[in-house]
Design an enzyme around this catalytic site. Structure first.
Site, short mmCIF file in Angstrom:
data_model
loop_
_atom_site.label_atom_id
_atom_site.label_comp_id
_atom_site.label_asym_id
_atom_site.label_seq_id
_atom_site.Cartn_x
_atom_site.Cartn_y
_atom_site.Cartn_z
N GLY A 331 0.97 -1.47 -0.05
CA GLY A 331 -0.11 -0.20 -0.02
C GLY A 331 0.74 1.32 0.09
CG HIS A 333 3.54 3.03 5.96
ND1 HIS A 333 4.18 1.97 6.57
CD2 HIS A 333 3.77 4.33 6.62
CE1 HIS A 333 4.93 2.55 7.42
NE2 HIS A 333 4.67 4.01 7.53
CB CYS A 334 4.30 -0.95 1.17
SG CYS A 334 3.26 -1.81 2.32
CB ILE A 335 5.37 2.45 -2.40
CG1 ILE A 335 4.08 3.78 -2.44
CG2 ILE A 335 4.76 1.14 -2.91
CD1 ILE A 335 3.50 3.95 -3.85
#
Length: 352
Positions: A331, A333-335
């Site tokens: 999502g 936050h992950c990138i």
């Protein structure tokens, strides 16, 4: 020196990202690849409304990145294979006794446990590349870990997951004590709060085996946002209730019990691959803003924005459609990976 990872709510110097490259993660068809490029670009532009964004771009993608990102996003040329910057990039830390010191924790990155499908050799160098570029002191770690596997309150508390840091594919010889000692040394965590597991979808072949950043986050000392799946037809209905009961029994580094605030999941339960792990917890807190995941569910997206607005008073909440990100394994936050601001302007330097 005593390194400390600030809370995500602290002021940022910038946010780091990595531009996608062709491969299994991006998609097999031209339409899938275009969707991926567009979504990473949309997130970058949303974050850039609040703070500077610097994007690592593989030489093969420079022309496309310049065209799509425009002048509002700084581009730095560097090798890229996996492009989940939260996990491959550095975890930035500061030293309260040296206000001008910036540290960059270089966890060992092995593609979430070295699965057969992952290409991660270039991504494993991202932390060191970025640390050199911003003149940060490298904090080298022997722990296999990812930024999406930790959340902190900036005051000594860290959230961890037993199935991530103790994953035998990552750290076959680790135990809680060794992990906690490394968290103290690298990010200044004096109290580890262990979750027993993550969300159901995250244990699929392309999952992370339980990253905390789609499950729970500390919005302020003593207050947690927790993913809440309220439909009994979804297996995470039972999972999130067990996690809620577990977290209600925990205390933070200051000895406070947690106030647990539910952040309800959208109404969609399944996609073509099975039960979804769509989570509003996977947002990025920026300077004066929050970039939140959207899932095409107008009512649920609005409820999430309201809860996030109350959790982060004074910040404007904006939504970016995150379904293409979750289709690929993560999502918003992950990138993204925040670089904290220092007492004065932190050096940016030129990446070599």
């Amino acid at each position: 020196m005593a390194w400390r990872m600030p809370a995500e709510t602290a002021r940022h110097d910038r946010t780091w990202m990595a531009f996608p490259v062709e491969g299994q993660t991006l998609g097999e068809s031209a339409a899938e690849r275009d969707e991926g490029y567009a979504t990473w670009t949309a997130v970058a532009h949303a974050v850039a409304e609040f703070e500077p964004v610097t994007m690592l771009v593989d030489p093969r993608e420079l022309a496309r990145a310049r065209r799509m990102l425009g002048a509002g996003v700084e581009i730095v040329e560097a090798p890229v294979d996996e492009f989940w910057m939260r996990d491959s990039g550095p975890t930035f830390v500061i030293d309260d006794e040296r206000p001008e010191a910036l540290g960059a924790v270089d966890w060992i990155f092995n593609g979430w446990g070295d699965p057969e499908w992952a290409d991660w050799a270039a991504a494993a160098q991202h932390a060191r590349i970025i640390a050199r570029g911003v003149d940060a002191e490298l904090v080298s770690s022997t722990l296999v870990n990812e930024g999406g596997g930790i959340h902190v309150d900036g005051q000594g508390t860290v959230l961890l997951t037993e199935t991530v840091q103790l994953d035998p594919r990552r750290n076959p010889y680790a135990d809680r004590q060794r992990v906690e000692a490394e968290m103290l040394r690298t990010i200044g965590a004096t109290k580890a709060v262990w979750l027993p597991r993550g969300l159901t979808r995250d244990y699929d072949d392309f999952g992370t085996n339980g990253h905390v950043d789609i499950v729970a986050t500390i919005v302020s000392p003593g207050r947690l946002l927790l993913h809440a799946q309220n439909d009994p037809a979804h297996p995470d209905h039972a999972v999130t209730r067990k996690l809620r009961a577990h977290l209600a029994e925990q205390t933070d580094a200051a000895g406070r019990s947690f106030e647990v605030i539910d952040l309800p999941a959208p109404s969609t339960l399944r996609d073509d691959e099975g039960f979804v792990d769509w989570s509003y917890v996977n947002h990025l807190v920026t300077n004066d803003g929050v970039v939140a995941c959207g899932f095409g569910d107008e009512r649920a997206d609005a409820v999430a924005r309201e809860i996030l607005g109350e959790a982060y008073p004074g910040r404007r909440v904006v939504t970016v459609d995150a379904r293409p990100l979750f289709d690929r394994g993560g999502g918003i936050h992950c990138i993204t990976q925040q670089q904290p601001a220092l007492g004065q302007s932190s050096p940016t330097g030129a990446l070599a």
